[in-house]
Design an enzyme around this catalytic site. Structure first.
Site, PDB file in Angstrom:
ATOM      1  N   ARG A   1       9.271   2.983  -0.639  1.00  0.00           N
ATOM      2  CA  ARG A   1       9.141   4.191  -1.453  1.00  0.00           C
ATOM      3  C   ARG A   1       9.745   5.372  -0.708  1.00  0.00           C
ATOM      4  NH1 ARG A   1       5.817   3.998  -5.766  1.00  0.00           N
ATOM      5  NH2 ARG A   1       5.094   6.147  -5.540  1.00  0.00           N
TER       6      ARG A   1
ATOM      7  N   HIS B   1     -26.455 -13.366  10.441  1.00  0.00           N
ATOM      8  CA  HIS B   1     -26.018 -14.737  10.208  1.00  0.00           C
ATOM      9  C   HIS B   1     -26.552 -15.214   8.874  1.00  0.00           C
ATOM     10  CE1 HIS B   1     -24.958 -18.889  11.011  1.00  0.00           C
ATOM     11  NE2 HIS B   1     -26.169 -19.235  10.612  1.00  0.00           N
TER      12      HIS B   1
ATOM     13  N   ALA C   1      10.908  -4.027  -4.928  1.00  0.00           N
ATOM     14  CA  ALA C   1       9.801  -3.495  -4.101  1.00  0.00           C
ATOM     15  C   ALA C   1      10.295  -3.357  -2.672  1.00  0.00           C
ATOM     16  CB  ALA C   1       8.603  -4.435  -4.183  1.00  0.00           C
TER      17      ALA C   1
HETATM   18  P1  FAD Z   1       0.796  10.570  -4.755  1.00  0.00           P
HETATM   19  O1  FAD Z   1      -0.382   9.726  -4.984  1.00  0.00           O
HETATM   20  O2  FAD Z   1       2.144   9.971  -4.967  1.00  0.00           O
HETATM   21  O3  FAD Z   1       0.609  11.822  -5.708  1.00  0.00           O
HETATM   22  C1  FAD Z   1       1.584  12.794  -5.857  1.00  0.00           C
HETATM   23  C2  FAD Z   1       1.315  13.561  -7.139  1.00  0.00           C
HETATM   24  O4  FAD Z   1       2.151  14.706  -7.143  1.00  0.00           O
HETATM   25  C3  FAD Z   1       1.625  12.803  -8.415  1.00  0.00           C
HETATM   26  O5  FAD Z   1       0.540  12.895  -9.288  1.00  0.00           O
HETATM   27  C4  FAD Z   1       2.856  13.511  -8.972  1.00  0.00           C
HETATM   28  O6  FAD Z   1       2.899  13.505 -10.386  1.00  0.00           O
HETATM   29  C5  FAD Z   1       2.655  14.917  -8.459  1.00  0.00           C
HETATM   30  N1  FAD Z   1       3.871  15.706  -8.325  1.00  0.00           N
HETATM   31  C6  FAD Z   1       5.013  15.366  -7.665  1.00  0.00           C
HETATM   32  N2  FAD Z   1       5.899  16.384  -7.700  1.00  0.00           N
HETATM   33  C7  FAD Z   1       5.299  17.372  -8.405  1.00  0.00           C
HETATM   34  C8  FAD Z   1       5.702  18.669  -8.771  1.00  0.00           C
HETATM   35  N3  FAD Z   1       6.873  19.189  -8.413  1.00  0.00           N
HETATM   36  N4  FAD Z   1       4.842  19.408  -9.499  1.00  0.00           N
HETATM   37  C9  FAD Z   1       3.625  18.932  -9.871  1.00  0.00           C
HETATM   38  N5  FAD Z   1       3.201  17.705  -9.534  1.00  0.00           N
HETATM   39  C10 FAD Z   1       4.022  16.946  -8.805  1.00  0.00           C
HETATM   40  N6  FAD Z   1      -2.188   2.746  -0.656  1.00  0.00           N
HETATM   41  C11 FAD Z   1      -3.336   2.303  -0.115  1.00  0.00           C
HETATM   42  O7  FAD Z   1      -3.835   2.906   0.843  1.00  0.00           O
HETATM   43  N7  FAD Z   1      -3.981   1.209  -0.608  1.00  0.00           N
HETATM   44  C12 FAD Z   1      -3.484   0.508  -1.645  1.00  0.00           C
HETATM   45  O8  FAD Z   1      -4.083  -0.480  -2.063  1.00  0.00           O
HETATM   46  C13 FAD Z   1      -2.268   0.934  -2.228  1.00  0.00           C
HETATM   47  N8  FAD Z   1      -1.737   0.268  -3.261  1.00  0.00           N
HETATM   48  C14 FAD Z   1      -0.585   0.723  -3.830  1.00  0.00           C
HETATM   49  C15 FAD Z   1      -0.039   0.000  -4.882  1.00  0.00           C
HETATM   50  C16 FAD Z   1       1.132   0.416  -5.471  1.00  0.00           C
HETATM   51  C17 FAD Z   1       1.702  -0.377  -6.624  1.00  0.00           C
HETATM   52  C18 FAD Z   1       1.772   1.603  -5.013  1.00  0.00           C
HETATM   53  C19 FAD Z   1       3.024   2.085  -5.670  1.00  0.00           C
HETATM   54  C20 FAD Z   1       1.249   2.315  -3.959  1.00  0.00           C
HETATM   55  C21 FAD Z   1       0.070   1.879  -3.349  1.00  0.00           C
HETATM   56  N9  FAD Z   1      -0.488   2.550  -2.265  1.00  0.00           N
HETATM   57  C22 FAD Z   1      -1.646   2.093  -1.697  1.00  0.00           C
HETATM   58  C23 FAD Z   1       0.121   3.762  -1.706  1.00  0.00           C
HETATM   59  C24 FAD Z   1      -0.606   5.013  -2.249  1.00  0.00           C
HETATM   60  O9  FAD Z   1      -0.555   5.006  -3.642  1.00  0.00           O
HETATM   61  C25 FAD Z   1       0.036   6.266  -1.683  1.00  0.00           C
HETATM   62  O10 FAD Z   1       0.078   6.198  -0.275  1.00  0.00           O
HETATM   63  C26 FAD Z   1      -0.748   7.502  -2.101  1.00  0.00           C
HETATM   64  O11 FAD Z   1      -0.846   7.588  -3.498  1.00  0.00           O
HETATM   65  C27 FAD Z   1      -0.107   8.763  -1.552  1.00  0.00           C
HETATM   66  O12 FAD Z   1      -0.858   9.868  -1.940  1.00  0.00           O
HETATM   67  P2  FAD Z   1      -0.204  11.301  -2.092  1.00  0.00           P
HETATM   68  O13 FAD Z   1      -1.342  12.201  -2.470  1.00  0.00           O
HETATM   69  O14 FAD Z   1       0.586  11.633  -0.908  1.00  0.00           O
HETATM   70  O15 FAD Z   1       0.828  11.209  -3.301  1.00  0.00           O
HETATM   71  P1  NAI Z   2       7.331  -1.874   2.178  1.00  0.00           P
HETATM   72  O1  NAI Z   2       8.026  -0.921   3.053  1.00  0.00           O
HETATM   73  O2  NAI Z   2       5.953  -2.333   2.474  1.00  0.00           O
HETATM   74  O3  NAI Z   2       8.217  -3.200   2.051  1.00  0.00           O
HETATM   75  C1  NAI Z   2       9.548  -3.198   1.602  1.00  0.00           C
HETATM   76  C2  NAI Z   2      10.190  -4.503   2.012  1.00  0.00           C
HETATM   77  O4  NAI Z   2      11.461  -4.587   1.394  1.00  0.00           O
HETATM   78  C3  NAI Z   2      10.408  -4.626   3.509  1.00  0.00           C
HETATM   79  O5  NAI Z   2       9.988  -5.880   3.921  1.00  0.00           O
HETATM   80  C4  NAI Z   2      11.915  -4.432   3.645  1.00  0.00           C
HETATM   81  O6  NAI Z   2      12.449  -5.111   4.763  1.00  0.00           O
HETATM   82  C5  NAI Z   2      12.405  -5.039   2.359  1.00  0.00           C
HETATM   83  N1  NAI Z   2      13.719  -4.582   1.911  1.00  0.00           N
HETATM   84  C6  NAI Z   2      14.254  -3.335   2.011  1.00  0.00           C
HETATM   85  N2  NAI Z   2      15.484  -3.306   1.457  1.00  0.00           N
HETATM   86  C7  NAI Z   2      15.726  -4.565   0.981  1.00  0.00           C
HETATM   87  C8  NAI Z   2      16.813  -5.167   0.303  1.00  0.00           C
HETATM   88  N3  NAI Z   2      17.894  -4.475  -0.027  1.00  0.00           N
HETATM   89  N4  NAI Z   2      16.720  -6.472  -0.026  1.00  0.00           N
HETATM   90  C9  NAI Z   2      15.610  -7.210   0.298  1.00  0.00           C
HETATM   91  N5  NAI Z   2      14.554  -6.677   0.948  1.00  0.00           N
HETATM   92  C10 NAI Z   2      14.601  -5.368   1.268  1.00  0.00           C
HETATM   93  O7  NAI Z   2       7.423  -1.222   0.729  1.00  0.00           O
HETATM   94  P2  NAI Z   2       6.720  -1.568  -0.643  1.00  0.00           P
HETATM   95  O8  NAI Z   2       6.149  -2.930  -0.650  1.00  0.00           O
HETATM   96  O9  NAI Z   2       7.707  -1.183  -1.688  1.00  0.00           O
HETATM   97  O10 NAI Z   2       5.513  -0.547  -0.656  1.00  0.00           O
HETATM   98  C11 NAI Z   2       5.744   0.863  -0.555  1.00  0.00           C
HETATM   99  C12 NAI Z   2       4.626   1.551   0.124  1.00  0.00           C
HETATM  100  O11 NAI Z   2       3.445   1.503  -0.665  1.00  0.00           O
HETATM  101  C13 NAI Z   2       4.302   0.935   1.457  1.00  0.00           C
HETATM  102  O12 NAI Z   2       4.563   1.888   2.448  1.00  0.00           O
HETATM  103  C14 NAI Z   2       2.863   0.605   1.438  1.00  0.00           C
HETATM  104  O13 NAI Z   2       2.202   1.152   2.533  1.00  0.00           O
HETATM  105  C15 NAI Z   2       2.333   1.233   0.155  1.00  0.00           C
HETATM  106  N6  NAI Z   2       1.470   0.257  -0.477  1.00  0.00           N
HETATM  107  C16 NAI Z   2       0.297  -0.044   0.144  1.00  0.00           C
HETATM  108  C17 NAI Z   2      -0.523  -1.011  -0.368  1.00  0.00           C
HETATM  109  C18 NAI Z   2      -1.759  -1.341   0.357  1.00  0.00           C
HETATM  110  O14 NAI Z   2      -2.160  -0.592   1.237  1.00  0.00           O
HETATM  111  N7  NAI Z   2      -2.417  -2.436   0.038  1.00  0.00           N
HETATM  112  C19 NAI Z   2      -0.187  -1.736  -1.585  1.00  0.00           C
HETATM  113  C20 NAI Z   2       1.091  -1.374  -2.111  1.00  0.00           C
HETATM  114  C21 NAI Z   2       1.864  -0.396  -1.579  1.00  0.00           C
END
Ligand code: FAD
Ligand code: NAI
Length: 469
Positions: free
Chosen positions: A276, A448, A273
């Site tokens: 991204r 409250h 993790a």
């Molecule tokens: P995406 O949601 O990534 O959607 C992109 C879409 O494009 C996908 O459906 C993909 O299949 C499609 N696509 C890509 N290339 C093509 C192509 N060439 N042709 C057709 N379709 C294509 N953010 C929060 O704010 N709150 C959270 O709690 C949160 N939790 C997360 C938990 C996890 C485990 C992860 C991985 C992410 C989380 N995020 C969270 C981040 C959030 O999911 C992303 O910021 C958000 O989904 C971005 O939206 P987007 O529309 O830019 O792209």
């Molecule tokens: P992140 O960018 O939040 O954290 C990645 C972490 O990995 C950082 O602390 C970084 O210093 C560390 N790291 C990088 N390379 C490393 C290495 N080689 N060895 C050890 N540590 C290393 O990314 P994360 O958690 O993967 O989430 C991706 C994105 O998804 C984030 O940008 C986040 O905003 C979004 N997301 C948001 C959520 C929410 O809003 N609740 C929940 C989950 C994801």
């Protein structure tokens, strides 16, 4: 004759689907191209929604096992039914992606299934898994293709044992030992899920702190809370390799970030993790002449226009925080811009929430940023230990921290660690949206007893003083 549209959006995540709905509401004929079987993108299918379903369920499990007794509820130790917990997650996803289907039908949005590419401005080619290609003729294109997990070189993801967040949302059994690589949002949220269900969790983080980008005082205190729950941290460390053992377990080589002798850690599952990366592969952007920035994101101007007229981009595939609500708001803004309105996103007031227990929520500047910018600020703080409702709920961990300009009293940032922090942060987001001062908040009556009173008390402490401390 090719299909003709005003707007074609590639990707149906929160950026793409929200953009499509607003554009349709504003009178455009809209198409969405999606390569996955279901709509909703990362967020609904493998991100925000399934992770929150598991975070909620695992928190309830933890609560039933360890929190009920003190409240006078004696029950036998709860039994985990992981299959049902994963069903709950899948049903939550199905219900949410079904909701997008419904909204698309309601707004007469046409969906094309397949990989979208852009041979030139005004054209989108859809390549389905089977069958022939379709060409769409369109006035404008929005790239909303989101992001994918970054990987470490030399580490092969199998999504069973060496997993990204996608595999970590679907483990068939609770690992005895889980090593999380990266102490960011995904690592701490999904690490918490499996820790609550019984895994021993070690988090290996490259930097000397967790949650880079969050206020460092908040991150330090939050780390202590996670440690108390049993999460172990190896900071300033990196994973140099992962080997599969004969007995089926994993051996991870962990060394200091600066290099040096490696230590070996055993694990049943490793979660990578480490961030991204933008998803632009297969779009044919070089052919269309769409420029990328130094980190492979589509470069856009203040109106989300790429280097090519008629091609726009939003969400995770452009610069800025990778958050669903940021993508959504950019989707609305670009739809408004394309229909001649002044679409706008206020990047100074985008909240971020970590949905652990306690939650961590923030908006605006961190103290570290204000220091670096040389801004003169004052700090208002209030702990939940002094909040009546928090005591009644046995939820006294954490605090509210508000940062305001010394001269104008304008709120510049706010950070909350505590139960329901992700809900409470919004009164500060609204305050900042209206360029409010801490006094505005301090003079606002709060019901409250609520946890939100701690927010007001933090604001009061920036004036003549908090009452309850
Ligand atoms: P995406 O949601 O990534 O959607 C992109 C879409 O494009 C996908 O459906 C993909 O299949 C499609 N696509 C890509 N290339 C093509 C192509 N060439 N042709 C057709 N379709 C294509 N953010 C929060 O704010 N709150 C959270 O709690 C949160 N939790 C997360 C938990 C996890 C485990 C992860 C991985 C992410 C989380 N995020 C969270 C981040 C959030 O999911 C992303 O910021 C958000 O989904 C971005 O939206 P987007 O529309 O830019 O792209
Ligand atoms: P992140 O960018 O939040 O954290 C990645 C972490 O990995 C950082 O602390 C970084 O210093 C560390 N790291 C990088 N390379 C490393 C290495 N080689 N060895 C050890 N540590 C290393 O990314 P994360 O958690 O993967 O989430 C991706 C994105 O998804 C984030 O940008 C986040 O905003 C979004 N997301 C948001 C959520 C929410 O809003 N609740 C929940 C989950 C994801």
């Amino acid at each position: 004759m090719a299909d003709q549209f005003d707007l074609t959006i590639i990707g149906s995540g929160p950026g793409g689907y929200v953009c499509a709905i607003r554009a349709a509401q504003l009178g455009m004929k809209v198409a969405v191209v999606e390569k996955w079987a279901t709509l909703g993108g990362t967020c609904l299918n493998i991100g925000c929604i399934p992770s929150k379903a598991l975070l909620h369920a695992s928190e309830m499990f933890e609560e039933a096992g360890h929190g009920f007794k003190a409240l006078g509820i004696d029950i036998p130790a709860p039994q985990l039914n992981l299959e049902q917990m994963l069903n709950h997650k899948s049903e939550t996803v199905a219900s949410n992606v079904g909701g997008v289907d419904y909204l698309f039908k309601k707004n007469k949005i046409t969906v094309f299934r397949g990989i979208g590419s852009i041979p030139a401005a005004g054209k989108v080619l859809v390549t389905p898994q089977t069958g022939s290609q379709t060409e769409i003729v369109t006035k404008n294109i929005v790239i909303a293709t989101g992001s994918v997990s970054a990987n470490l070189p030399g580490i092969e993801i199998d999504e069973k044992q060496i997993v990204t967040s996608t595999g970590a949302l679907n483990l068939e059994k609770v690992p005895n030992k889980l090593v999380v690589i990266g102490a960011g949002v995904i690592g701490l949220e999904l690490g918490s899920v499996w820790m609550r269900l019984g895994a021993q969790v070690t988090v290996v983080e490259y930097l000397d702190r967790i949650l880079p980008g969050m206020d460092s005082e908040v991150a330090r205190q939050f780390q202590r809370m996670l440690q108390k729950q049993g999460m172990e941290f190896k900071l300033s460390s990196k994973v140099a390799g992962v080997e599969k053992q004969e007995d089926g377990s994993l051996k991870l080589k962990v060394e200091a970030a600066k290099g040096g002798e490696a230590e070996e850690i055993d694990a049943d599952v490793a979660l990578v993790a480490i961030g991204r990366k933008p998803q632009t592969e297969g779009l044919g952007l070089d052919l269309a002449g769409v420029a990328l920035d130094e980190r492979g994101r589509v470069r856009v101007d203040g109106h989300y226009k790429s280097s090519v007229d008629g091609i726009y981009a939003i969400g995770d595939v452009i610069a800025g925080p990778m958050l669903a609500h940021k993508a959504e708001d950019e989707g609305i803004a670009v739809a408004e811009i394309l229909s001649g309105q002044a679409g706008h996103v206020n990047y100074a007031a985008i909240p971020a929430v970590v949905y652990t227990n306690p939650e961590v929520a923030s908006v605006g500047k961190t103290e570290d940023e204000l220091k670096a910018d040389g801004v003169e600020y004052k700090i208002g703080k209030f702990p939940f230990t002094a909040n009546g409702r928090a005591k009644a709920m046995l939820a006294t961990q954490g605090f509210v921290k508000i940062l305001a300009d010394v001269e104008t009293d304008r709120v510049l940032g706010a950070h909350i660690v505590g139960k329901n922090a992700g809900e409470m942060i919004h009164e500060l987001v609204t305050l900042m949206e209206f360029s409010g001062a801490s006094e505005d908040l301090a003079r606002t009556t709060h019901a409250h007893p609520t946890l939100s009173e701690a927010v007001r008390e933090a604001a009061l402490s920036l004036g003549d003083g908090a009452i309850h401390i």
